[in-house]
Scaffold this motif. Structure first.
Motif, PDB file in Angstrom:
ATOM      1  N   PHE A  11       4.702  -4.166 -18.481  1.00  0.00           N
ATOM      2  CA  PHE A  11       5.005  -3.558 -17.368  1.00  0.00           C
ATOM      3  C   PHE A  11       4.052  -2.889 -16.656  1.00  0.00           C
ATOM      4  CE2 PHE A  11       6.474   0.716 -15.345  1.00  0.00           C
ATOM      5  CZ  PHE A  11       7.073   0.034 -14.454  1.00  0.00           C
ATOM      6  N   PHE A  12       3.060  -2.177 -17.306  1.00  0.00           N
ATOM      7  CA  PHE A  12       1.844  -1.526 -16.752  1.00  0.00           C
ATOM      8  C   PHE A  12       0.920  -2.631 -16.390  1.00  0.00           C
ATOM      9  CE2 PHE A  12       3.146   2.309 -19.099  1.00  0.00           C
ATOM     10  CZ  PHE A  12       3.392   3.131 -17.875  1.00  0.00           C
ATOM     11  N   GLY A  13       0.650  -3.767 -16.866  1.00  0.00           N
ATOM     12  CA  GLY A  13      -0.124  -4.694 -16.424  1.00  0.00           C
ATOM     13  C   GLY A  13       0.291  -5.326 -15.058  1.00  0.00           C
ATOM     14  N   LEU A  14       1.621  -5.543 -14.938  1.00  0.00           N
ATOM     15  CA  LEU A  14       2.217  -6.133 -13.671  1.00  0.00           C
ATOM     16  C   LEU A  14       2.056  -4.925 -12.473  1.00  0.00           C
ATOM     17  CD1 LEU A  14       5.021  -8.297 -15.236  1.00  0.00           C
ATOM     18  CD2 LEU A  14       3.119  -9.003 -13.930  1.00  0.00           C
ATOM     19  N   SER A  15       2.312  -3.786 -13.003  1.00  0.00           N
ATOM     20  CA  SER A  15       2.080  -2.751 -11.887  1.00  0.00           C
ATOM     21  C   SER A  15       0.902  -2.736 -11.422  1.00  0.00           C
ATOM     22  CB  SER A  15       2.675  -1.335 -12.448  1.00  0.00           C
ATOM     23  OG  SER A  15       3.923  -1.404 -13.166  1.00  0.00           O
ATOM     24  N   HIS A  16      -0.249  -2.716 -12.340  1.00  0.00           N
ATOM     25  CA  HIS A  16      -1.509  -2.528 -11.795  1.00  0.00           C
ATOM     26  C   HIS A  16      -2.013  -3.768 -10.991  1.00  0.00           C
ATOM     27  CE1 HIS A  16      -5.920  -1.701 -12.026  1.00  0.00           C
ATOM     28  NE2 HIS A  16      -6.215  -3.066 -12.490  1.00  0.00           N
ATOM     29  N   LEU A  17      -1.469  -5.098 -11.304  1.00  0.00           N
ATOM     30  CA  LEU A  17      -1.760  -6.298 -10.366  1.00  0.00           C
ATOM     31  C   LEU A  17      -1.108  -5.943  -9.019  1.00  0.00           C
ATOM     32  CD1 LEU A  17      -1.222  -9.175 -12.771  1.00  0.00           C
ATOM     33  CD2 LEU A  17      -3.511  -8.512 -11.686  1.00  0.00           C
ATOM     34  N   GLN A  18       0.049  -5.480  -9.083  1.00  0.00           N
ATOM     35  CA  GLN A  18       0.858  -5.049  -7.625  1.00  0.00           C
ATOM     36  C   GLN A  18      -0.019  -4.111  -7.020  1.00  0.00           C
ATOM     37  OE1 GLN A  18       3.324  -6.914  -6.271  1.00  0.00           O
ATOM     38  NE2 GLN A  18       3.624  -5.582  -4.659  1.00  0.00           N
ATOM     39  N   ALA A  19      -0.107  -3.192  -7.744  1.00  0.00           N
ATOM     40  CA  ALA A  19      -1.201  -1.935  -7.005  1.00  0.00           C
ATOM     41  C   ALA A  19      -2.352  -2.533  -5.994  1.00  0.00           C
ATOM     42  CB  ALA A  19      -1.342  -0.957  -8.097  1.00  0.00           C
ATOM     43  N   ILE A  21      -2.757  -4.924  -4.502  1.00  0.00           N
ATOM     44  CA  ILE A  21      -2.373  -5.645  -3.014  1.00  0.00           C
ATOM     45  C   ILE A  21      -1.882  -4.448  -2.016  1.00  0.00           C
ATOM     46  CG2 ILE A  21      -1.232  -7.365  -1.705  1.00  0.00           C
ATOM     47  CD1 ILE A  21      -1.148  -9.212  -4.078  1.00  0.00           C
ATOM     48  N   LYS A  22      -2.648  -4.126  -1.001  1.00  0.00           N
ATOM     49  CA  LYS A  22      -2.096  -3.191  -0.062  1.00  0.00           C
ATOM     50  C   LYS A  22      -1.183  -3.659   0.853  1.00  0.00           C
ATOM     51  CE  LYS A  22      -3.987   0.701   2.771  1.00  0.00           C
ATOM     52  NZ  LYS A  22      -4.306   0.220   4.248  1.00  0.00           N
ATOM     53  N   VAL A  23      -0.329  -3.208   1.124  1.00  0.00           N
ATOM     54  CA  VAL A  23       0.905  -3.638   1.968  1.00  0.00           C
ATOM     55  C   VAL A  23       1.215  -2.430   2.933  1.00  0.00           C
ATOM     56  CG1 VAL A  23       3.191  -4.625   2.351  1.00  0.00           C
ATOM     57  CG2 VAL A  23       1.927  -5.256   0.581  1.00  0.00           C
ATOM     58  N   LYS A  29       8.166  -4.071  18.575  1.00  0.00           N
ATOM     59  CA  LYS A  29       9.666  -3.578  19.163  1.00  0.00           C
ATOM     60  C   LYS A  29      10.569  -2.746  18.229  1.00  0.00           C
ATOM     61  CE  LYS A  29       8.829  -7.249  22.570  1.00  0.00           C
ATOM     62  NZ  LYS A  29       9.250  -8.647  23.219  1.00  0.00           N
ATOM     63  N   ILE A  30      11.433  -3.314  17.839  1.00  0.00           N
ATOM     64  CA  ILE A  30      12.435  -2.521  16.783  1.00  0.00           C
ATOM     65  C   ILE A  30      12.494  -3.320  15.471  1.00  0.00           C
ATOM     66  CG2 ILE A  30      14.107  -1.659  18.904  1.00  0.00           C
ATOM     67  CD1 ILE A  30      15.866  -3.880  17.823  1.00  0.00           C
ATOM     68  N   HIS A  31      11.476  -4.115  15.024  1.00  0.00           N
ATOM     69  CA  HIS A  31      11.713  -4.675  14.006  1.00  0.00           C
ATOM     70  C   HIS A  31      10.655  -4.480  13.083  1.00  0.00           C
ATOM     71  CE1 HIS A  31      14.928  -7.373  15.427  1.00  0.00           C
ATOM     72  NE2 HIS A  31      14.183  -7.429  16.614  1.00  0.00           N
ATOM     73  N   ASP A  32      10.652  -4.086  11.881  1.00  0.00           N
ATOM     74  CA  ASP A  32       9.753  -3.848  10.584  1.00  0.00           C
ATOM     75  C   ASP A  32       8.833  -5.080  10.140  1.00  0.00           C
ATOM     76  OD1 ASP A  32      10.027  -1.124  11.135  1.00  0.00           O
ATOM     77  OD2 ASP A  32      11.363  -1.133   9.427  1.00  0.00           O
ATOM     78  N   HIS A  33       7.637  -5.136  10.164  1.00  0.00           N
ATOM     79  CA  HIS A  33       6.898  -6.221   9.699  1.00  0.00           C
ATOM     80  C   HIS A  33       6.058  -5.511   8.313  1.00  0.00           C
ATOM     81  CE1 HIS A  33       8.218  -9.280  12.610  1.00  0.00           C
ATOM     82  NE2 HIS A  33       8.222  -8.011  13.473  1.00  0.00           N
ATOM     83  N   PHE A  34       5.626  -6.330   7.558  1.00  0.00           N
ATOM     84  CA  PHE A  34       4.601  -6.197   6.448  1.00  0.00           C
ATOM     85  C   PHE A  34       3.432  -7.078   6.666  1.00  0.00           C
ATOM     86  CE2 PHE A  34       8.943  -5.011   4.968  1.00  0.00           C
ATOM     87  CZ  PHE A  34       8.781  -3.889   4.682  1.00  0.00           C
ATOM     88  N   ILE A  35       2.158  -6.250   6.599  1.00  0.00           N
ATOM     89  CA  ILE A  35       0.908  -6.947   6.639  1.00  0.00           C
ATOM     90  C   ILE A  35       0.031  -6.788   5.419  1.00  0.00           C
ATOM     91  CG2 ILE A  35       1.017  -7.083   9.123  1.00  0.00           C
ATOM     92  CD1 ILE A  35      -0.861  -4.896   9.189  1.00  0.00           C
ATOM     93  N   THR A  36      -0.740  -7.527   5.012  1.00  0.00           N
ATOM     94  CA  THR A  36      -2.008  -7.300   4.009  1.00  0.00           C
ATOM     95  C   THR A  36      -3.177  -7.869   4.387  1.00  0.00           C
ATOM     96  OG1 THR A  36      -2.326  -7.476   1.760  1.00  0.00           O
ATOM     97  CG2 THR A  36      -1.044  -9.481   2.700  1.00  0.00           C
ATOM     98  N   THR A  37      -4.181  -7.451   3.941  1.00  0.00           N
ATOM     99  CA  THR A  37      -5.548  -8.223   4.223  1.00  0.00           C
ATOM    100  C   THR A  37      -5.740  -9.077   2.890  1.00  0.00           C
ATOM    101  OG1 THR A  37      -6.829  -6.436   3.077  1.00  0.00           O
ATOM    102  CG2 THR A  37      -6.572  -6.367   5.704  1.00  0.00           C
ATOM    103  N   GLU A  85       7.484  -7.591   1.796  1.00  0.00           N
ATOM    104  CA  GLU A  85       7.386  -6.326   1.308  1.00  0.00           C
ATOM    105  C   GLU A  85       6.485  -6.106   0.058  1.00  0.00           C
ATOM    106  OE1 GLU A  85      10.181  -2.141   0.916  1.00  0.00           O
ATOM    107  OE2 GLU A  85      10.960  -4.025   1.441  1.00  0.00           O
ATOM    108  N   GLU A  86       6.612  -7.059  -0.739  1.00  0.00           N
ATOM    109  CA  GLU A  86       5.941  -7.321  -2.094  1.00  0.00           C
ATOM    110  C   GLU A  86       4.288  -7.782  -2.102  1.00  0.00           C
ATOM    111  OE1 GLU A  86       9.007  -8.809  -1.640  1.00  0.00           O
ATOM    112  OE2 GLU A  86      10.128  -7.166  -2.322  1.00  0.00           O
ATOM    113  N   GLY A  87       4.075  -8.032  -0.621  1.00  0.00           N
ATOM    114  CA  GLY A  87       2.641  -8.676  -0.587  1.00  0.00           C
ATOM    115  C   GLY A  87       2.322 -10.061  -0.459  1.00  0.00           C
TER     116      GLY A  87
END
Length: 149
Positions: A11-19, A21-23, A29-37, A85-87
């Motif tokens: 769990f902590f290993g996967l949480s670290h991997l997810q962390a 990637i910054k999203v 307009k009125i729609h939300d989007h997610f971006i990453t580099t 949203e997850e990157g």
């Protein structure tokens, strides 16, 4: 007990991997989007028209950059590639290519704009707007058999 420890470490290993990637959430307009580099390819760098030194687009790894217009005026930008949203990058697969959406806004402006960002695997080139190009080395080629790296 060993299963609980293993699950906890996993769990902590996967949480670290997810962390890693910054999203960021943006609104167009009125729609939300997610971006990453971070999309698994070396997107940051200098993009130019073939054979020219200006105008350019500079994308920094921290999501900042500089957009130089045809008249050579420059604007600082914030940028990112559309993702979930997850990157996970959102792209359309082509024949030996992938097409992404590059979102950017000029500093001081709340309005986001978008354009095409494409990767052409066989040519080892990336394009912004289909015209500004950057050559790249594929991270995935480094560990393939027969590669002299």
């Amino acid at each position: 007990m060993k299963k609980k420890i293993l699950l906890l470490v996993l769990f902590f290993g996967l949480s670290h991997l997810q962390a890693q990637i910054k999203v960021d959430k943006i609104t167009y307009k009125i729609h939300d989007h997610f971006i990453t580099t971070t999309i698994g390819y070396p997107v940051p760098g200098l993009f130019l028209f073939e054979g020219k030194s200006e105008p350019s687009i500079l994308l920094n790894s921290d999501g900042t950059g500089v957009f130089q217009h045809e008249d050579l005026s420059k604007k600082n930008i914030t940028w990112g590639i559309e993702c979930t949203e997850e990157g996970i990058p959102i792209f359309k697969e082509g024949f030996n290519s992938a097409s992404y959406t590059l979102w950017y806004t000029t500093d001081g402006d709340e309005n986001w704009m978008f354009t095409q960002f494409s990767i052409h695997y066989n040519k080892k080139k990336m394009f912004i707007m289909g015209e500004r190009v950057k050559e790249y080395e594929d991270y995935n080629d480094f560990n393939k058999p027969g590669q002299n790296r």
